[in-house]
Design a protein around this motif. Structure first.
Motif, PDB file in Angstrom:
ATOM      1  N   ASP A   1       0.339   3.439   0.934  1.00  0.00           N
ATOM      2  CA  ASP A   1       0.030   4.300  -0.217  1.00  0.00           C
ATOM      3  C   ASP A   1       0.031   3.479  -1.513  1.00  0.00           C
ATOM      4  O   ASP A   1      -0.850   3.632  -2.354  1.00  0.00           O
TER       5      ASP A   1
ATOM      6  N   PHE B   1       6.345   8.185   0.970  1.00  0.00           N
ATOM      7  CA  PHE B   1       5.240   7.237   0.863  1.00  0.00           C
ATOM      8  C   PHE B   1       5.645   5.890   1.448  1.00  0.00           C
ATOM      9  O   PHE B   1       6.823   5.610   1.644  1.00  0.00           O
TER      10      PHE B   1
ATOM     11  N   GLN C   1      -2.324   8.979   2.390  1.00  0.00           N
ATOM     12  CA  GLN C   1      -1.387  10.021   2.845  1.00  0.00           C
ATOM     13  C   GLN C   1      -1.967  10.802   4.026  1.00  0.00           C
ATOM     14  O   GLN C   1      -1.221  11.279   4.879  1.00  0.00           O
TER      15      GLN C   1
END
Ligand SMILES: Cc1ncc(COP(=O)(O)O)c(C=O)c1O
Length: 446
Positions: free
Chosen positions: A52, A48, A309
């Motif tokens: 995010d 991530f 994502q």
């Protein structure tokens, strides 16, 4: 001069919070180079970035909590990526499989609805929650052997598995490697069977250029941290047919007949006019239940992470393929000891892991190698439950076996997989290869 926003301007405050979140991410999660003396090489993990975290906090500031604007955007973008009209998020891949199977038992499908006692064809080797929903609904799993080295259902054994009671096929694309969709869809067409494609480990994989999950009636996904994209806990079902979607949505959302989004009323325009079941005419549609349902929705905070994502997904798939290719090239010299994985012909896998089967005449047992890799901080996994018939929970449950499960038995004792996830760079992969080669050399094999 201070650049603080006005105390009472929520938009300006939100912007400042989100900028701080990005700075926090930079400070708290710096990129670290691989250190052979101490770094781990796990099989999977969440990957991530600042965007995010930013999305997660942005959604938390909405404090909407249940599914909302981020989920709406997530379902739409995921549908565009895969090429399916209907996408419904759910709270796990297992829930996705439950909703998919339960949806096919709906009265909306009339005499095609799945009934207790019907059979479904599945692969003996895999993850339990691919088959559990069928068992829960009183269906009988018919186990077919796995094919090595694709680790998918053996296409040559499919036809012999069909009986008078066969109504569905529910199988996973193992470790991101598509099963033979030509064979499966031809069988489904010939015998009028429903097909559920468990794509939980295969987001981004294609068959003859089209995404897996778009051949069958329903596809399912998982967004658990080990998977191609994550939202912590999460999953999705996707379909093209409106009736299939309607049944799944109802089952996901308490079984209700009403299909209003959270916080909405009277989307159907007849909220107080329906006459359904034994209820009096005009009974509030919001509280009419036409399916035996659950509540399997996600929160908007999960959706917010899933949405950002998705921006990373094409890169994730590319890295997974790169790591797979690197491992395969590096393992070539050890082919006399290991069976190396192969993509199913006509497919472009989106690899979840790198499976290896130790040959019968190898001079060591699987556990010796796994222990060595573990000592060097290299993660390994077995092929999930391997032969599911061997699992304690399956003892005594109705099932049928079609043909011998020879390869499934091999998987029980000789197969494992190592990671290819995007958190692993060239250095980690080289380290993994070096350790496998070193172990084999020490056994007198190099
Ligand atoms: C093939 C397959 N199906 C379903 C699942 C279940 O997904 P979840 O962990 O999100 O419930 C998994 C889990 O990894 C899986 O590998």
């Amino acid at each position: 001069m201070t650049n603080s926003p006005p105390q009472n301007d929520p938009d300006a405050l939100r912007r400042q919070i989100l900028d701080l979140v990005e700075r926090y991410h930079e400070a708290a999660y710096p990129e670290r180079a691989f250190d052979p003396a101490g770094s781990p090489a796990p099989v999977s993990g969440r990957v991530f970035g600042a965007s995010d975290m930013r999305n997660l906090v942005d959604s938390s500031l909405d404090f909407w909590l249940t599914t909302g604007r981020f989920n709406e955007a997530f379902e739409k973008r995921l549908g565009e990526f895969i090429g399916r009209r209907h996408v419904l998020s759910v709270n796990s891949g297992s829930s996705a499989n439950l909703v998919a199977l339960a949806g096919l038992t709906s009265h909306l499908h009339k005499d095609r609805a799945l009934q207790p006692g019907d059979e479904f064809i599945t692969c003996a080797t895999g993850f339990p929650t691919t088959i559990n929903p069928g068992i829960l609904y009183g269906l009988v799993p018919v186990f077919v052997d796995v094919y090595i080295p694709t680790y998918n259902i053996d296409p040559d054994a499919l036809e012999a598995a069909v009986s008078e009671r066969t109504r569905a096929i529910m199988i996973a694309h193992t470790l991101g490697n598509p099963f033979n969709l030509d064979a499966v869809m031809a069988l489904a067409k010939k015998h009028d069977l429903w097909v559920i494609e468990d794509c939980c480990d295969a987001l981004g994989a294609t068959w003859r250029g089209r995404h897996v999950g778009t051949y069958g009636d329903v596809g399912t996904l998982s967004f658990y941290p080990a998977h191609h994209i994550t939202m912590g806990e999460g999953g999705a079902v996707f379909a093209q047919g409106g009736k299939v979607r309607r049944a799944m949505e109802s089952i996901r959302d308490w079984g209700r007949d009403c299909y209003c989004a959270p916080g909405m009323d009277n989307t159907c325009g007849k909220r107080f006019e329906w006459k359904l079941g034994d209820l009096p005419r005009g009974y509030d549609h919001k509280y009419v239940y036409s399916h035996l349902g659950f509540n399997l929705k996600i929160t908007d905070m999960q959706a917010a992470v899933g949405l950002s994502q998705l921006d990373r997904l094409p890169g994730f798939i590319k890295y997974r393929k790169r790591n797979f290719d690197h491992l395969k090239a590096g393992m070539k010299a050890l082919e006399d000891i290991f069976i190396l994985p192969e993509a199913t012909p006509h497919s472009e896998p989106s690899w979840f892991g790198f499976p290896l089967t130790i040959r019968d005449d190898a001079p060591f047992a699987r556990e010796d190698l796994l222990r060595h890799l573990n000592d060097h901080r290299i993660g390994t996994r077995l092929l999930f439950g391997s032969n599911l018939l061997r699992q304690p929970y399956m003892i005594g449950r109705p099932h049928r076996v079609a043909g011998a499960l020879t390869n499934s038995e091999t998987v029980v004792d000789q197969t494992f997989w190592i990671g290819v996830y995007p958190g692993l760079g060239e250095d980690e992969i080289t380290w993994m290869l070096d350790q496998i080669h070193a172990f084999c050399a020490a056994q007198g094999k190099s």
